[in-house]
Design an enzyme around this catalytic site. Structure first.
Site, PDB file in Angstrom:
ATOM      1  N   ALA A   1       0.842  -1.208   0.000  1.00  8.24           N
ATOM      2  CA  ALA A   1       0.000   0.000   0.000  1.00  8.24           C
ATOM      3  C   ALA A   1       0.869   1.247   0.000  1.00  8.24           C
ATOM      4  O   ALA A   1       0.563   2.241   0.643  1.00  8.24           O
ATOM      5  CB  ALA A   1      -0.937  -0.019   1.206  1.00  8.24           C
ATOM      6  N   GLY A   2       1.978   1.191  -0.731  1.00 12.60           N
ATOM      7  CA  GLY A   2       2.856   2.352  -0.869  1.00 12.60           C
ATOM      8  C   GLY A   2       2.309   3.307  -1.920  1.00 12.60           C
ATOM      9  O   GLY A   2       1.091   3.375  -2.145  1.00 12.60           O
TER      10      GLY A   2
ATOM     11  N   HIS B   1      12.362  -4.455 -18.593  1.00 15.35           N
ATOM     12  CA  HIS B   1      12.052  -3.141 -18.037  1.00 15.35           C
ATOM     13  C   HIS B   1      13.362  -2.602 -17.466  1.00 15.35           C
ATOM     14  O   HIS B   1      13.615  -2.662 -16.283  1.00 15.35           O
ATOM     15  CB  HIS B   1      11.006  -3.308 -16.929  1.00 15.35           C
ATOM     16  CG  HIS B   1      10.508  -2.027 -16.356  1.00 15.35           C
ATOM     17  ND1 HIS B   1      10.075  -0.978 -17.128  1.00 15.35           N
ATOM     18  CD2 HIS B   1      10.349  -1.624 -15.073  1.00 15.35           C
ATOM     19  CE1 HIS B   1       9.684   0.000 -16.336  1.00 15.35           C
ATOM     20  NE2 HIS B   1       9.849  -0.360 -15.087  1.00 15.35           N
TER      21      HIS B   1
ATOM     22  N   VAL C   1       4.283  -6.223 -10.264  1.00 14.09           N
ATOM     23  CA  VAL C   1       4.772  -4.881 -10.560  1.00 14.09           C
ATOM     24  C   VAL C   1       6.155  -4.649  -9.940  1.00 14.09           C
ATOM     25  O   VAL C   1       6.970  -3.887 -10.450  1.00 14.09           O
ATOM     26  CB  VAL C   1       3.770  -3.833 -10.005  1.00 14.09           C
ATOM     27  CG1 VAL C   1       4.312  -2.423 -10.105  1.00 14.09           C
ATOM     28  CG2 VAL C   1       2.421  -3.951 -10.717  1.00 14.09           C
TER      29      VAL C   1
HETATM   30  N1  APR Z   1       4.361  -7.254   2.627  1.00 14.25           N
HETATM   31  C1  APR Z   1       3.568  -6.232   2.252  1.00 14.25           C
HETATM   32  N2  APR Z   1       4.001  -5.015   1.957  1.00 14.25           N
HETATM   33  C2  APR Z   1       5.310  -4.799   2.091  1.00 14.25           C
HETATM   34  C3  APR Z   1       6.226  -5.804   2.491  1.00 14.25           C
HETATM   35  C4  APR Z   1       5.690  -7.082   2.768  1.00 14.25           C
HETATM   36  N3  APR Z   1       6.462  -8.084   3.149  1.00 14.25           N
HETATM   37  N4  APR Z   1       7.469  -5.252   2.495  1.00 14.25           N
HETATM   38  C5  APR Z   1       7.329  -3.978   2.116  1.00 14.25           C
HETATM   39  N5  APR Z   1       6.034  -3.693   1.873  1.00 14.25           N
HETATM   40  C6  APR Z   1       5.398  -2.449   1.488  1.00 14.25           C
HETATM   41  C7  APR Z   1       5.983  -1.227   2.189  1.00 14.25           C
HETATM   42  O1  APR Z   1       5.493  -1.135   3.521  1.00 14.25           O
HETATM   43  C8  APR Z   1       5.466  -0.106   1.300  1.00 14.25           C
HETATM   44  O2  APR Z   1       4.218   0.399   1.759  1.00 14.25           O
HETATM   45  O3  APR Z   1       5.603  -2.175   0.112  1.00 14.25           O
HETATM   46  C9  APR Z   1       5.284  -0.791  -0.077  1.00 14.25           C
HETATM   47  C10 APR Z   1       6.194  -0.226  -1.149  1.00 14.25           C
HETATM   48  O4  APR Z   1       5.797   1.084  -1.370  1.00 14.25           O
HETATM   49  P1  APR Z   1       6.782   2.251  -1.860  1.00 14.25           P
HETATM   50  O5  APR Z   1       8.063   2.163  -1.110  1.00 14.25           O
HETATM   51  O6  APR Z   1       5.998   3.521  -1.852  1.00 14.25           O
HETATM   52  O7  APR Z   1       7.150   1.831  -3.352  1.00 14.25           O
HETATM   53  P2  APR Z   1       6.251   2.050  -4.677  1.00 14.25           P
HETATM   54  O8  APR Z   1       6.637   3.326  -5.329  1.00 14.25           O
HETATM   55  O9  APR Z   1       4.823   1.814  -4.336  1.00 14.25           O
HETATM   56  O10 APR Z   1       6.802   0.879  -5.596  1.00 14.25           O
HETATM   57  C11 APR Z   1       6.539  -0.476  -5.295  1.00 14.25           C
HETATM   58  O11 APR Z   1       6.673  -1.178  -7.571  1.00 14.25           O
HETATM   59  O12 APR Z   1       7.307  -0.089  -9.513  1.00 14.25           O
HETATM   60  C12 APR Z   1       7.724  -0.942  -8.497  1.00 14.25           C
HETATM   61  O13 APR Z   1      10.093  -0.471  -8.302  1.00 14.25           O
HETATM   62  C13 APR Z   1       8.840  -0.347  -7.663  1.00 14.25           C
HETATM   63  O14 APR Z   1       9.367  -2.420  -6.629  1.00 14.25           O
HETATM   64  C14 APR Z   1       8.738  -1.162  -6.433  1.00 14.25           C
HETATM   65  C15 APR Z   1       7.223  -1.400  -6.295  1.00 14.25           C
END
Ligand code: APR
Length: 314
Positions: free
Chosen positions: A12-13, A178, A121
């Site tokens: 949920a990032g 990619h 993704v």
């Molecule tokens: N389970 C669930 N969520 C997790 C876990 C896990 N084990 N580990 C990390 N996360 C969550 C983090 O808490 C965070 O909310 O994954 C989310 C990642 O969000 P962001 O850091 O905002 O990254 P974002 O820009 O959303 O990108 C996510 O997509 O495009 C790709 O390269 C990018 O790999 C990255 C992914």
């Protein structure tokens, strides 16, 4: 057709939150569930999106959860959880850390949503999609990755800018991985049927190809913290719509190859037909000799990453 019962967004990032919003607003499912490990984050974003429903007039219920039980019964799962690459972190560090996160999710999807279609993704997407498929044990048609629709959207935007035409009239493909070796296919790009190569000189085309390849980095350099999510989630929502509404769209996705394009046992960006069953077929297109060579270079880069994955403890 309205859509499916349940879509689960893992992570949920920036991407996960924006994607959940787009999916809810498009009314593609009865329920969209956001999942994350950070307590309060998925619940907070879900409630915030839900409270926009009276104004935006969508019916989708939006929920948030920090329990993997939330996956149960999902028709479509989108994997966005993971770490972004930080200074000092090697590519192989990132790859093994994100694979560690995806392993638990793939096992949960296998157990709780055995009929789901999965869109990966998390980067590096070509390798993460391969890994998710392997751990889930799903048929390759039901697990694919998103990157081609995003890279193609960037490419179409730059072409439209250069020609001062509407981006909607520019069609084409970006294939391969990619990453730096992605392949914007100029020979298959046209503007309402007019070949692109007849509309722009070679040096302008080279500049567009180069900017497309560096498209993700251009945004990271501007934002400084975090990476792109508006265009990525628009691209992901397009794929989810194709599945939920069984649209049989011809789009570039990170798909499993079993001999197509002369490659086997690898996931990489190629054109496919996408519908409710996932990838219905890979569409083999004619590439010029230079494009074919670039595609092969791209596949080699993915295989190098797969070799890192293969060395991970099982
Ligand atoms: N389970 C669930 N969520 C997790 C876990 C896990 N084990 N580990 C990390 N996360 C969550 C983090 O808490 C965070 O909310 O994954 C989310 C990642 O969000 P962001 O850091 O905002 O990254 P974002 O820009 O959303 O990108 C996510 O997509 O495009 C790709 O390269 C990018 O790999 C990255 C992914």
């Amino acid at each position: 057709m309205t859509g499916v019962s349940k879509i689960v967004v893992l992570g949920a990032g920036n991407i996960g939150g924006s994607l959940a919003q787009r999916l809810a607003e498009a009314d593609l499912a009865e329920e969209v569930t956001l999942f994350d490990i950070v307590e309060g984050l998925p619940e907070g974003k879900a409630l915030d999106i839900q409270e926009s429903a009276p104004i935006l007039e969508f019916s989708t219920r939006v929920r948030g959860s920090t329990s993997l039980d939330a996956i149960a019964g999902a028709d479509i799962v989108i994997e966005t959880a993971g770490l972004a690459r930080k200074p000092g972190m090697s590519r192989s560090d990132l790859l093994t850390k994100n694979a560690g996160i995806l392993r638990g999710h793939a096992e949960a999807v296998r157990a709780k949503a055995p009929g789901a279609i999965v869109v990966v993704v998390t980067n590096p997407v070509d390798v993460m999609t391969f890994y998710f498929r392997e751990i889930s044990g799903f048929a390759p048609a039901r697990v694919f990755g998103e990157s081609g629709t995003l890279d193609t959207a960037r490419f179409r935007t730059f072409v439209a800018d250069a020609l001062h035409v509407s981006p909607r009239d520019v069609t084409g493909f970006v294939l391969g991985t990619h990453g730096d070796t992605m392949v914007p296919v100029l020979s298959l790009t046209n503007v309402s049927g007019v070949p692109l190569t007849k509309l722009l000189p070679a040096d302008r085309l080279d500049a567009i190809v180069d900017r497309t390849r560096k498209g993700g980095g251009e945004i990271v350099n501007l934002l400084k913290t975090g990476s792109a999510y508006y265009a990525p989630t628009a691209s992901q929502a397009e794929l989810v719509r194709a599945i939920a509404r069984d649209q049989h769209r011809l789009l570039p996705v990170t798909a499993h190859l079993n001999g197509e394009f002369g490659e086997k046992g690898v996931y990489v960006g190629v054109p496919v037909v996408l519908g409710r069953q996932g990838v219905e077929r890979v569409v083999e297109v004619d590439l010029t000799p230079a494009e074919r060579a670039a595609f092969q270079t791209s596949v080699r880069a993915v295989r190098e990453d797969l070799a890192i994955l293969a060395q991970m403890p099982k």
